[in-house]
Write a protein that holds these residues in place. Structure first.
Motif, PDB file in Angstrom:
ATOM      1  N   HIS A 252       0.817  -1.216   0.000  1.00 28.01           N
ATOM      2  CA  HIS A 252       0.000   0.000   0.000  1.00 28.01           C
ATOM      3  C   HIS A 252       0.853   1.270   0.000  1.00 28.01           C
ATOM      4  CE1 HIS A 252      -3.900  -1.948   0.701  1.00 28.01           C
ATOM      5  NE2 HIS A 252      -3.243  -2.811   1.454  1.00 28.01           N
ATOM      6  N   ALA A 255       0.633   3.945  -3.215  1.00 24.38           N
ATOM      7  CA  ALA A 255      -0.588   4.763  -3.185  1.00 24.38           C
ATOM      8  C   ALA A 255      -0.446   5.893  -2.162  1.00 24.38           C
ATOM      9  CB  ALA A 255      -1.796   3.893  -2.846  1.00 24.38           C
ATOM     10  N   LEU A 256       0.076   5.564  -1.013  1.00 26.08           N
ATOM     11  CA  LEU A 256       0.248   6.587   0.024  1.00 26.08           C
ATOM     12  C   LEU A 256       1.277   7.644  -0.398  1.00 26.08           C
ATOM     13  CD1 LEU A 256      -0.103   7.842   2.796  1.00 26.08           C
ATOM     14  CD2 LEU A 256       1.334   6.038   3.765  1.00 26.08           C
ATOM     15  N   ASN A 258       2.106   8.532  -3.305  1.00 24.29           N
ATOM     16  CA  ASN A 258       1.532   9.339  -4.373  1.00 24.29           C
ATOM     17  C   ASN A 258       0.771  10.539  -3.804  1.00 24.29           C
ATOM     18  OD1 ASN A 258       1.152   9.566  -7.248  1.00 24.29           O
ATOM     19  ND2 ASN A 258      -1.022   9.140  -6.847  1.00 24.29           N
ATOM     20  N   THR A 259      -0.059  10.281  -2.800  1.00 28.51           N
ATOM     21  CA  THR A 259      -0.785  11.371  -2.144  1.00 28.51           C
ATOM     22  C   THR A 259       0.169  12.331  -1.446  1.00 28.51           C
ATOM     23  OG1 THR A 259      -2.664   9.900  -1.724  1.00 28.51           O
ATOM     24  CG2 THR A 259      -2.535  11.899  -0.391  1.00 28.51           C
ATOM     25  N   ALA A 262       1.931  14.612  -3.836  1.00 30.15           N
ATOM     26  CA  ALA A 262       1.030  15.652  -4.353  1.00 30.15           C
ATOM     27  C   ALA A 262       0.825  16.760  -3.317  1.00 30.15           C
ATOM     28  CB  ALA A 262      -0.305  15.036  -4.769  1.00 30.15           C
ATOM     29  N   LEU A 263       0.668  16.374  -2.064  1.00 32.08           N
ATOM     30  CA  LEU A 263       0.512  17.375  -1.001  1.00 32.08           C
ATOM     31  C   LEU A 263       1.787  18.198  -0.833  1.00 32.08           C
ATOM     32  CD1 LEU A 263      -1.304  15.204   1.710  1.00 32.08           C
ATOM     33  CD2 LEU A 263      -2.298  17.152   0.472  1.00 32.08           C
TER      34      LEU A 263
ATOM     35  N   ALA D 223      -5.123  18.191   5.443  1.00 33.07           N
ATOM     36  CA  ALA D 223      -4.478  17.040   4.816  1.00 33.07           C
ATOM     37  C   ALA D 223      -4.861  15.736   5.522  1.00 33.07           C
ATOM     38  CB  ALA D 223      -2.959  17.217   4.815  1.00 33.07           C
ATOM     39  N   LEU D 263      -4.820  22.143  -0.849  1.00 38.28           N
ATOM     40  CA  LEU D 263      -4.549  20.885  -0.149  1.00 38.28           C
ATOM     41  C   LEU D 263      -5.802  20.021  -0.071  1.00 38.28           C
ATOM     42  CD1 LEU D 263      -2.366  22.183   2.838  1.00 38.28           C
ATOM     43  CD2 LEU D 263      -1.578  20.700   0.962  1.00 38.28           C
ATOM     44  N   VAL D 266      -6.482  18.277  -3.323  1.00 38.87           N
ATOM     45  CA  VAL D 266      -5.579  17.143  -3.549  1.00 38.87           C
ATOM     46  C   VAL D 266      -5.997  15.942  -2.716  1.00 38.87           C
ATOM     47  CG1 VAL D 266      -3.246  16.279  -3.080  1.00 38.87           C
ATOM     48  CG2 VAL D 266      -3.559  18.461  -4.265  1.00 38.87           C
ATOM     49  N   VAL D 267      -6.180  16.172  -1.452  1.00 38.80           N
ATOM     50  CA  VAL D 267      -6.390  15.030  -0.559  1.00 38.80           C
ATOM     51  C   VAL D 267      -7.742  14.367  -0.828  1.00 38.80           C
ATOM     52  CG1 VAL D 267      -7.350  16.203   1.479  1.00 38.80           C
ATOM     53  CG2 VAL D 267      -5.857  14.237   1.768  1.00 38.80           C
ATOM     54  N   GLN D 270      -7.475  12.250  -3.914  1.00 38.13           N
ATOM     55  CA  GLN D 270      -6.664  11.050  -3.719  1.00 38.13           C
ATOM     56  C   GLN D 270      -7.386   9.987  -2.892  1.00 38.13           C
ATOM     57  OE1 GLN D 270      -3.295  10.391  -4.513  1.00 38.13           O
ATOM     58  NE2 GLN D 270      -2.910  12.272  -5.654  1.00 38.13           N
ATOM     59  N   GLY D 271      -8.271  10.402  -2.023  1.00 39.33           N
ATOM     60  CA  GLY D 271      -8.962   9.429  -1.163  1.00 39.33           C
ATOM     61  C   GLY D 271      -8.192   9.158   0.109  1.00 39.33           C
ATOM     62  N   ILE D 273      -6.756   6.462   2.309  1.00 36.27           N
ATOM     63  CA  ILE D 273      -6.356   5.057   2.287  1.00 36.27           C
ATOM     64  C   ILE D 273      -6.540   4.386   3.649  1.00 36.27           C
ATOM     65  CG2 ILE D 273      -3.915   5.436   2.789  1.00 36.27           C
ATOM     66  CD1 ILE D 273      -3.230   3.367   0.643  1.00 36.27           C
ATOM     67  N   PHE D 277      -8.165   0.415   6.723  1.00 33.34           N
ATOM     68  CA  PHE D 277      -7.511  -0.173   7.900  1.00 33.34           C
ATOM     69  C   PHE D 277      -8.267   0.117   9.192  1.00 33.34           C
ATOM     70  CE2 PHE D 277      -4.365   0.242   4.631  1.00 33.34           C
ATOM     71  CZ  PHE D 277      -3.594  -0.900   4.749  1.00 33.34           C
TER      72      PHE D 277
END
Lengths: 279, 279, 279, 279
Positions: A252, A255-256, A258-259, A262-263, D223, D263, D266-267, D270-271, D273, D277
Motif C-alpha cells: 500500500h 498509493a500513500l 503518491n498522495t 502531491a501534497l 491534509a 490541499l 488534492v487530498v 486522492q482518497g 487510504i 484499515f
C-alpha cells in the motif's frame, strides 16, 4: 543541505527514509530496497534505505534483536551496491561507530538517547549526515541544544526527527507545531510516521501500534511542511520480526506516497505563511 | 531485601539516598556526608551517600559536568572511608563499570537509559545493588520488563525509582499510583523527590526546578508507601553547580526528614489496605 | 473557615465528605449516613454526607441518573433530620438553586463547569458553603480566577477540590503539587480520592475506575496537607448504580480513615515546611 | 450531510466557519462578514459567519463578554440579511435557545459543556444544525456518546469539532488521529484551528495563544481530512476584545485559505487510504 545525492530542505521535494524496522534477511533487504527504489524513482522522491542490525532497546529481552553488527553491515553494503541506494542505520552507545560509518551513508540516533552528550558528539564526529530523533520526553524547542552539541564537532549535516511525544501512559501524540518549531534549528526536519503511532509497551512485553493512523499523520506532517519522511514498511507487517503493528504495508506504500508527493508539491509551491509570524 | 548494612522494603523503615547532585569538591563531599550521617543517625534512617562524577546528559554542553571518573571515584572512596557511609553513584553507557563498582556500594542507572538492554544488563552484572530510575516516558507497569532484564544476570538486589513522568512540555508529574504499581516487581520502590520537581529544559539551556514542592511530594510518597527516598541536597542550592533549582537545602533537611520519618512510622504500622485490591 | 458545625483549614483536623455517588433509595441513604456518622464520630473526623439527585453528565444517556430533584431533596432532608449530619449535593446549570439551597448545607459544583462564570456566581450567591471542583483541564494556579468569581458574590465560604487532571486519553493523574498551589486561594483545599481514580470513558459507554488506588492517593493527599477529603463509598460498589468502579467499599472505610486520621495528625503537628519557600 | 446551502462531508469541498470571536460592533460584524464572503466566494469555499454574543466562560470576570443576547442577535440578523451568509453562534446552559434558534442558522456548543446531557439534548432539539465541540478532556472515540445523545432528539444535522486536548498545564495539543477517529460518528468533522493554539489560562487572568501555529495546524488538519474548518479572525487581532492572541489576521486569511483549498482538493481527489484499515 546536501544529503547523499540530493538537496534536502523546506524548499526541496520531500525525501523518504524507509525500509523494514530490522534486517530480517539479505533477501528481504534486497527485495524491499528494490521495490522502494523503483517506487520512489517513479514518483520523483529522493530515497534512503533504512534498516537496523540490532534493536538494543526492545521492551522485553525475549524479542528478536536483529542479525548483529557484522552480518547486518554486510547486508546493508550489499543493498547499497546491488540496488544503488544510500543506506541509513541506527547506532547505539555501544556501537563501534567507525565500523558502521565505513559502510552506511547516514547515521541515526535513537530518541531515548538524544540527551546523551558524549554519544551525540561521537556520532556526529563520524562526519556522516546524522538523523537525530527527538526524545519522547523532549520539547521541540529543546532540540536546539542537542543540535548545538552535534554541530560542535564540525558536522553540518544534521537532521532532526519528530517521532511523537509522551501523552499519558503507553501513548504518543504527534504535535505538528513541533515540526515548525524545529525548523529554527536550521536543520532539515523529518517526520517519523510509523514510530509516531507506536503504543510504547502497549501490548505487555512488546510495543503496540496503530498502523491505520500512519497515512493520517504522514499527510498532516507533509502539509505542515517537512524536509523528509521516515516510514518503516514491510511486505507483510503481521509477520514482521519487529514493530509490525506500526509498520506500513509495502503493497500500500506507493498509493500513500503518491498522495504525500502531491501534497508536498502543493504546500511547497504555496509557501509557509507562518514564517512571517515566527520570531 | 538486604541493601548495604540494612534491610529495605515496605515492611522496613524508610531509607535515604542523598547528597549533592554532582561532586563539587572533596571538602564539600566530606562536609555534606558528615552532616547527613549525623542527621540520619539521630533519626534512625538508614543512609546512602549519593553524588555524581560526570553529568553526561546535561541540557547544554556548556554546563558543569563534574570532576570526571578518576578524581570522582577517589573522592567517593574518601567519603566512604572517612565518614563510614555506603556510597552510590550513577553510571552511563560509556562508564568503565568495573572501575566504579570496585569503589561504590550501589550503582544507579539514569532514567533516559532505562530501555537500553545491554546497558541495564551490564550494570546489573557488576553484582552490586542497582537503583534503576524509571524513564520519564515509561508507564510504571512497564518497569517489570526492565527489572526482568536486570535479574537475568543473576543480580537480585534491584531497586526501582520513580522520578516523574512527562506531562506536556518541560514539566513532570509524580503519579503516586505508580509507587504501588511498581511494588509488583518485588523490588524496593524508591521515590526521587528532587528530580520529580525538575522542569526539564524549562530555563532554556538548563533545567529549572520547583524546590518548594520537594516536601509536598516527599510526604505524599512516604504516605503512599515506599522503601526509600532519594533527595539531592546542597548547603546552598543557589550556588550548586548542577540541579540547584530542585535541590533541597541541607539546613532544612533535618526538619523535613523528621516529618517524613514520622509519616513512615505511621503508615507502615497501619499497613497498606490496597494490597487486598491489587491483583 | 467555619464549615457547618466545625472549623476547616490546614490547621484543623481533616474533615470528610462521603456517601454513595447517587441517591439510590431512602433506605440506602439512611443506612450509609448512619454508618458514616458512627464511624467518623469514633475517629473524631468532622463529617458531611454527600449524594447526588441527578447525574447530569453521565457518559451515555442510557445510564441511571438518580431519583430527580424533588424525591432526592426529600431524602437528603430525611438524612439530615434523622441522622443529624450536614448534607452536600452537587448542582448543575439547570438546577433550581434556591430549592436545593433550602435543604442542603453545602453546594458542590461539577469539575466540567468550573469555567462557567454565571453558574459559579449563581451557586455562590445562594450564600451556602460551596465546594468547587477543579476542572480536569485546569491548572491549579488558575483556580484563583474561579474563586475570585465566586467571592465577588460576597460568599466567603468557598472550598476548592482537586479531582485529577487529564493525562492522555481516558486517564487522570493526581498532581499533589496542586494541593499546595491551591492553598494560595485562601480556601480550604479538598482532595477527591475517588473521582481521581476514574478512567473517564474508559469502559466504552461508562467510566471505569481503579478502586485499588483510592487508599494510595488518599494517604498521599493527606500527607501533602489538605483541609478535607472527599470519598464516595457504597456498601457494595459492584452493585452501585453510578461510579461503582471507583467507589471505596463501606466495609473497608473505617480502616482506611483510621490510617488517614493518623497521618493527618502527624503532618499537621509537624507543619508545612514548604510554606517558607512558596512566595 | 446538507448544511445550510451546501453539502458537507469528507467527499465534499472543505467549508469554513469564521468571524471574530466576539461581536464587537455591528460595523465590525458587517465589515468582516463582507470581506469573508467575497474571499470565500472567490475560492469556492462554502462559508458560515461566526461570532459570539456572550463569552460566558472567560478566565477572569474582568474580561469583555460581548454585547449580550438581544443586541447580539440583532447584529447577527443584520449580517445574515445584508451580507447574505448563514450565521452561527455558540450557546450556553442559560441561553434562551429558542430565541437564538429563531435567528441563526447553526448552533454551536462549547467544549467545556460537551458532557452536559440535558444541555446537548436541548440544543439539538432546536432542530438546527449543531457544531459540537469536543471537550479538552475527552478522547475522540468518546464523542460517539455525545453524538448519540444529540441524535436521540431526532436531529440528524450534527457536526463534531476538534479544538485541542489537554497536554500538561496551560497547553493543548491537536491530535490529528482524532479527526479520523471522529469520522466514525458519521458526522462531518470540523477542525478548530484557532482555539487549538490557545494556551488556556497561559497569561494569568486571560488565555494566551500562538497565532503563528494556526496555518501549520490548519494545513495538517485539511491534509488529515476534514469536512470543515473553524478559524476565528480579526482585522487587527492585537486589538481584539477576546481571544486576540490566537485569532488569525484577516489581511492574511485569503493567502492561507488559498493553500488550504489547494490541499483539500488534492487530498479529497486522492482518497483516504486509512479507511481500509479502520474497522
Amino acid at each position: 543541505m546536501k544529503l547523499c545525492h540530493f538537496q534536502a530542505g523546506l524548499d526541496q521535494p520531500v525525501f523518504l527514509i524507509s525500509g523494514p524496522c530490522v534486517i530480517e534477511s539479505e533477501q528481504l533487504a534486497l527485495d524491499t530496497a528494490g521495490l522502494l527504489k523503483e517506487m520512489t524513482d517513479r514518483l520523483g522522491i529522493p530515497f534512503i534505505y533504512k534498516s537496523s542490525f540490532d534493536k538494543a532497546n526492545r521492551s522485553s529481552s525475549r524479542s528478536f534483536r536483529g542479525p548483529g553488527l557484522e552480518k547486518g553491515l554486510q547486508i546493508l553494503e550489499t543493498v547499497k551496491r546491488v540496488i544503488g541506494v544510500p543506506v541509513l542505520t541506527d547506532v547505539h552507545e555501544d556501537t563501534p561507530l567507525a565500523e558502521v560509518a565505513a559502510v552506511v551513508d547516514v547515521l541515526q540516533t535513537p530518541a531515548f538517547l538524544c540527551r546523551q552528550t558524549n554519544f551525540i558528539r561521537n556520532v556526529a564526529a563520524q562526519g556522516l549526515p546524522v538523523n537525530i530523533k527527538k526524545g519522547q520526553f523532549l520539547a521541540p524547542w529543546d532540540m536546539k541544544h542537542v543540535v548545538d552539541k552535534a554541530r560542535e564537532t564540525g558536522n553540518t549535516q544534521i537532521m532532526v526527527c519528530e517521532r511523537g511525544v509522551s501523552f499519558g501512559y503507553n501513548t504518543l501524540v504527534s504535535d505538528m507545531r513541533g515540526l515548525a518549531v524545529m525548523r529554527e534549528t536550521g536543520c532539515p526536519v523529518v517526520f517519523d510516521a510509523t514510530h509516531s503511532v507506536q503504543q510504547p509497551g502497549g501490548r505487555g512485553a512488546s510495543s503496540g501500534g496503530q498502523r491505520e493512523f500512519v497515512p493520517v499523520l504522514a499527510r498532516a506532517a507533509v502539509a505542515s511542511g517537512v524536509a523528509g519522511l521516515f516510514m518503516e514498511t514491510h511486505p507483510d507487517p503481521d509477520k514482521a520480526l519487529s514493530d509490525g503493528p506500526n509498520a506500513w504495508p509495502l503493497p500500500h506504500l506507493e498509493a500513500l506516497l503518491n498522495t504525500l508527493k502531491a501534497l508536498d508539491d502543493v504546500v511547497k509551491a504555496q509557501g509557509f505563511i507562518e514564517q512571517q509570524f515566527l520570531n
